[in-house]
Design a protein around this motif. Sequence first.
Motif, PDB file in Angstrom:
ATOM      1  N   ALA A   1       0.851  -1.190   0.000  1.00  0.00           N
ATOM      2  CA  ALA A   1       0.000   0.000   0.000  1.00  0.00           C
ATOM      3  C   ALA A   1       0.888   1.242   0.000  1.00  0.00           C
ATOM      4  O   ALA A   1       2.108   1.156   0.170  1.00  0.00           O
ATOM      5  CB  ALA A   1      -0.913   0.000   1.230  1.00  0.00           C
ATOM      6  N   ASP A   2       0.281   2.406  -0.168  1.00  0.00           N
ATOM      7  CA  ASP A   2       1.068   3.636  -0.230  1.00  0.00           C
ATOM      8  C   ASP A   2       1.745   3.968   1.090  1.00  0.00           C
ATOM      9  O   ASP A   2       2.745   4.692   1.107  1.00  0.00           O
ATOM     10  CB  ASP A   2       0.170   4.804  -0.655  1.00  0.00           C
ATOM     11  N   ASP A   3       1.210   3.452   2.194  1.00  0.00           N
ATOM     12  CA  ASP A   3       1.816   3.732   3.501  1.00  0.00           C
ATOM     13  C   ASP A   3       2.670   2.562   3.990  1.00  0.00           C
ATOM     14  O   ASP A   3       3.003   2.487   5.171  1.00  0.00           O
ATOM     15  CB  ASP A   3       0.730   4.065   4.533  1.00  0.00           C
ATOM     16  N   GLY A   4       3.042   1.657   3.107  1.00  0.00           N
ATOM     17  CA  GLY A   4       3.860   0.504   3.483  1.00  0.00           C
ATOM     18  C   GLY A   4       3.094  -0.785   3.271  1.00  0.00           C
ATOM     19  O   GLY A   4       1.959  -0.793   2.793  1.00  0.00           O
ATOM     20  N   ALA A   5       3.716  -1.894   3.641  1.00  0.00           N
ATOM     21  CA  ALA A   5       3.047  -3.185   3.461  1.00  0.00           C
ATOM     22  C   ALA A   5       1.891  -3.334   4.442  1.00  0.00           C
ATOM     23  O   ALA A   5       1.882  -2.744   5.530  1.00  0.00           O
ATOM     24  CB  ALA A   5       4.051  -4.319   3.648  1.00  0.00           C
ATOM     25  N   LEU A   6       0.923  -4.154   4.046  1.00  0.00           N
ATOM     26  CA  LEU A   6      -0.273  -4.394   4.852  1.00  0.00           C
ATOM     27  C   LEU A   6      -0.435  -5.893   5.065  1.00  0.00           C
ATOM     28  O   LEU A   6      -0.300  -6.676   4.130  1.00  0.00           O
ATOM     29  CB  LEU A   6      -1.496  -3.821   4.137  1.00  0.00           C
ATOM     30  N   ALA A   7      -0.714  -6.285   6.292  1.00  0.00           N
ATOM     31  CA  ALA A   7      -1.016  -7.678   6.622  1.00  0.00           C
ATOM     32  C   ALA A   7      -2.426  -7.748   7.183  1.00  0.00           C
ATOM     33  O   ALA A   7      -2.829  -6.902   7.987  1.00  0.00           O
ATOM     34  CB  ALA A   7      -0.030  -8.226   7.652  1.00  0.00           C
ATOM     35  N   ARG A   8      -3.160  -8.761   6.763  1.00  0.00           N
ATOM     36  CA  ARG A   8      -4.500  -8.990   7.311  1.00  0.00           C
ATOM     37  C   ARG A   8      -4.450 -10.271   8.121  1.00  0.00           C
ATOM     38  O   ARG A   8      -4.221 -11.349   7.585  1.00  0.00           O
ATOM     39  CB  ARG A   8      -5.539  -9.089   6.195  1.00  0.00           C
ATOM     40  N   VAL A   9      -4.666 -10.136   9.421  1.00  0.00           N
ATOM     41  CA  VAL A   9      -4.591 -11.265  10.342  1.00  0.00           C
ATOM     42  C   VAL A   9      -5.996 -11.769  10.615  1.00  0.00           C
ATOM     43  O   VAL A   9      -6.824 -11.044  11.169  1.00  0.00           O
ATOM     44  CB  VAL A   9      -3.897 -10.870  11.662  1.00  0.00           C
ATOM     45  N   ARG A  10      -6.264 -13.006  10.228  1.00  0.00           N
ATOM     46  CA  ARG A  10      -7.592 -13.579  10.478  1.00  0.00           C
ATOM     47  C   ARG A  10      -7.744 -13.927  11.947  1.00  0.00           C
ATOM     48  O   ARG A  10      -6.880 -14.596  12.537  1.00  0.00           O
ATOM     49  CB  ARG A  10      -7.803 -14.831   9.627  1.00  0.00           C
ATOM     50  N   ILE A  11      -8.855 -13.465  12.520  1.00  0.00           N
ATOM     51  CA  ILE A  11      -9.184 -13.726  13.929  1.00  0.00           C
ATOM     52  C   ILE A  11     -10.549 -14.396  13.943  1.00  0.00           C
ATOM     53  O   ILE A  11     -11.587 -13.728  14.032  1.00  0.00           O
ATOM     54  CB  ILE A  11      -9.235 -12.424  14.762  1.00  0.00           C
ATOM     55  N   PRO A  12     -10.628 -15.720  13.808  1.00  0.00           N
ATOM     56  CA  PRO A  12     -11.938 -16.384  13.732  1.00  0.00           C
ATOM     57  C   PRO A  12     -12.854 -15.989  14.889  1.00  0.00           C
ATOM     58  O   PRO A  12     -12.487 -16.083  16.064  1.00  0.00           O
ATOM     59  CB  PRO A  12     -11.574 -17.869  13.778  1.00  0.00           C
ATOM     60  N   GLY A  13     -14.048 -15.537  14.528  1.00  0.00           N
ATOM     61  CA  GLY A  13     -15.005 -15.108  15.534  1.00  0.00           C
ATOM     62  C   GLY A  13     -14.575 -13.868  16.281  1.00  0.00           C
ATOM     63  O   GLY A  13     -15.236 -13.461  17.237  1.00  0.00           O
ATOM     64  N   GLY A  14     -13.474 -13.241  15.868  1.00  0.00           N
ATOM     65  CA  GLY A  14     -12.966 -12.058  16.559  1.00  0.00           C
ATOM     66  C   GLY A  14     -12.412 -12.341  17.936  1.00  0.00           C
ATOM     67  O   GLY A  14     -12.105 -11.412  18.685  1.00  0.00           O
ATOM     68  N   ALA A  15     -12.253 -13.620  18.292  1.00  0.00           N
ATOM     69  CA  ALA A  15     -11.888 -13.991  19.660  1.00  0.00           C
ATOM     70  C   ALA A  15     -10.379 -13.964  19.859  1.00  0.00           C
ATOM     71  O   ALA A  15      -9.637 -14.663  19.163  1.00  0.00           O
ATOM     72  CB  ALA A  15     -12.425 -15.374  19.994  1.00  0.00           C
ATOM     73  N   LEU A  16      -9.935 -13.170  20.818  1.00  0.00           N
ATOM     74  CA  LEU A  16      -8.516 -13.023  21.127  1.00  0.00           C
ATOM     75  C   LEU A  16      -8.287 -13.184  22.621  1.00  0.00           C
ATOM     76  O   LEU A  16      -8.976 -12.560  23.436  1.00  0.00           O
ATOM     77  CB  LEU A  16      -8.015 -11.628  20.738  1.00  0.00           C
ATOM     78  N   GLY A  17      -7.300 -13.995  22.984  1.00  0.00           N
ATOM     79  CA  GLY A  17      -6.837 -14.005  24.354  1.00  0.00           C
ATOM     80  C   GLY A  17      -5.937 -12.804  24.599  1.00  0.00           C
ATOM     81  O   GLY A  17      -5.456 -12.164  23.652  1.00  0.00           O
ATOM     82  N   VAL A  18      -5.692 -12.492  25.847  1.00  0.00           N
ATOM     83  CA  VAL A  18      -4.876 -11.318  26.174  1.00  0.00           C
ATOM     84  C   VAL A  18      -3.465 -11.451  25.608  1.00  0.00           C
ATOM     85  O   VAL A  18      -2.906 -10.489  25.072  1.00  0.00           O
ATOM     86  CB  VAL A  18      -4.837 -11.105  27.705  1.00  0.00           C
TER      87      VAL A  18
ATOM     88  N   THR B   1     -11.407  -4.678  10.657  1.00  0.00           N
ATOM     89  CA  THR B   1     -12.100  -4.835   9.384  1.00  0.00           C
ATOM     90  C   THR B   1     -13.567  -5.158   9.615  1.00  0.00           C
ATOM     91  O   THR B   1     -14.005  -5.431  10.744  1.00  0.00           O
ATOM     92  CB  THR B   1     -11.465  -5.949   8.532  1.00  0.00           C
ATOM     93  N   SER B   2     -14.329  -5.181   8.529  1.00  0.00           N
ATOM     94  CA  SER B   2     -15.754  -5.481   8.607  1.00  0.00           C
ATOM     95  C   SER B   2     -16.029  -6.962   8.820  1.00  0.00           C
ATOM     96  O   SER B   2     -17.189  -7.383   8.837  1.00  0.00           O
ATOM     97  CB  SER B   2     -16.466  -5.014   7.327  1.00  0.00           C
ATOM     98  N   ARG B   3     -14.976  -7.768   8.989  1.00  0.00           N
ATOM     99  CA  ARG B   3     -15.143  -9.180   9.319  1.00  0.00           C
ATOM    100  C   ARG B   3     -14.548  -9.512  10.690  1.00  0.00           C
ATOM    101  O   ARG B   3     -14.344 -10.676  11.009  1.00  0.00           O
ATOM    102  CB  ARG B   3     -14.485 -10.040   8.242  1.00  0.00           C
ATOM    103  N   GLY B   4     -14.282  -8.494  11.473  1.00  0.00           N
ATOM    104  CA  GLY B   4     -13.726  -8.736  12.795  1.00  0.00           C
ATOM    105  C   GLY B   4     -12.290  -9.199  12.763  1.00  0.00           C
ATOM    106  O   GLY B   4     -11.797  -9.791  13.727  1.00  0.00           O
ATOM    107  N   ASN B   5     -11.585  -8.937  11.654  1.00  0.00           N
ATOM    108  CA  ASN B   5     -10.158  -9.247  11.563  1.00  0.00           C
ATOM    109  C   ASN B   5      -9.343  -8.007  11.882  1.00  0.00           C
ATOM    110  O   ASN B   5      -9.893  -6.923  12.111  1.00  0.00           O
ATOM    111  CB  ASN B   5      -9.818  -9.776  10.161  1.00  0.00           C
ATOM    112  N   VAL B   6      -8.024  -8.161  11.858  1.00  0.00           N
ATOM    113  CA  VAL B   6      -7.122  -7.057  12.173  1.00  0.00           C
ATOM    114  C   VAL B   6      -6.162  -6.841  11.009  1.00  0.00           C
ATOM    115  O   VAL B   6      -5.586  -7.805  10.484  1.00  0.00           O
ATOM    116  CB  VAL B   6      -6.308  -7.337  13.455  1.00  0.00           C
ATOM    117  N   GLN B   7      -5.992  -5.595  10.621  1.00  0.00           N
ATOM    118  CA  GLN B   7      -4.982  -5.262   9.633  1.00  0.00           C
ATOM    119  C   GLN B   7      -3.850  -4.501  10.308  1.00  0.00           C
ATOM    120  O   GLN B   7      -4.096  -3.611  11.130  1.00  0.00           O
ATOM    121  CB  GLN B   7      -5.570  -4.433   8.484  1.00  0.00           C
ATOM    122  N   LEU B   8      -2.636  -4.874   9.968  1.00  0.00           N
ATOM    123  CA  LEU B   8      -1.442  -4.149  10.395  1.00  0.00           C
ATOM    124  C   LEU B   8      -0.942  -3.382   9.181  1.00  0.00           C
ATOM    125  O   LEU B   8      -0.693  -3.964   8.123  1.00  0.00           O
ATOM    126  CB  LEU B   8      -0.373  -5.119  10.897  1.00  0.00           C
TER     127      LEU B   8
END
Length: 437
Positions: free
Chosen positions: A36-53, A74-81
């Motif tokens: 992307a124009d601001d650097g590389a982008l990673a999309r991390v899938r987080i099934p169900g949006g559930a994350l431990g601490v 994201t609109s799927r409950g994932n995280v983009q870096l």
Amino acid sequence: MLAAMSSALPSISSQATAVSRDRGDACPGTLRLHAADDGALARVRIPGGALGVVQAEALADAARRLGDGELHLTSRGNVQLRGLRDGCGGELAGLLDAAGLLPSPGHERVRNIVASPLSGLDGHGPRDVRPWLSALDAALCASERARELSGRFLFALDDGRGDVAGLGADVTVRATGGDAAQVALHSVDAAWRVAADEASRAALLAAEAFLDVARESGERVWRVDELAVPAHVLTRAVDRRLSEAGVGHVKERPATTRADGPPPGLLGDALCAHVPLGRLTGPQWRELTHVAALTPDAELRLTPWRGVVVPVGGLSASDTAAALDRLRAVGLVTDASSPWPRVGACIGRPGCGRSHADVRADAAGTLPAAGRSPLPLYWSGCERRCGHPRGDRIDLVAVPEGGYRLTATAGPPDGPARTTVLTDPSDLATALAAITP
């Protein structure tokens, strides 16, 4: 005991759109970064949006060490870096793998699962879908065939309240009460009732049936509603897969759906915070993980509506009130009367080279006018409208010559389009009045 099969076999939805893909799926992931124009982008899938601490802290560490320091929901409950530096792919994968966020490198882009974020927390919905979530993710990662799914294929697990069932997932599993669940395919006016303990397996089998049909028809498609085949071809393929796997099933009409996320505030044993425009700063993420660490579950649930749910069962009323205050102090929305949950935007300038405007700045600068709109607003930097939500809304699409084209999506699909032009964002209130009732 499952009842006899219905004799009615509905036809495919008239809204289905046939699409032929002439290139491979370039959807980004953790191992496939996007430039992307601001650097590389990673999309991390987080099934169900559930994350431990620990997982949440690992994501924040990766963003801080390798990217722009923020987490983009994201609109799927994932995280983009975003803003990732060159050559960091191996280090990023190592950080996420150590935190359990990369259970199967071959499946990391297909682990797209949304789940009712309040399931088991507020007393609504006949079933807690978390066991389904664990089972489906494990089944996906164990299926060699599932690796053929595109990074855009989506599963939804709905606890019966109808929230994520309205998100247009390719395969939706919905609790129906008792010991049953309904499995449905997007754009196909048929569904399958199965035993609840077979729900996750049935969802994967339905996805594999989609792959069967796409292969047999020679179509190169990514989503169910892109298939050009008659509905009965797909339903027969699902029937065959379920029967061969020994999964008892009954055809029935799909349940009605909606697509409303939880409002900000305290709902049952859940603390719900909305993230303006889906952009979480380092301090905001730290406060969220701090609150989660105080609770017995030590869990965060990211929502498809760019919010975060923290299960707070076990916290005292005073501790919960203090947690709400802390989140509010760092700019997260905890008041249900805020207009922010009704305003969304793509990344826009300067992060995206396709964008014709700094849509996030314009969205933030016109928040008071947006709060008076009868419909939610979504700002897009170009015609692609990345991340736009489903349902009735006002689309604001930046145009090359400057300004925006506004379109109201509410009303019958065959009704006249209500569109106007906005040359100056400060005139948003006037433009909205011209196209909304």
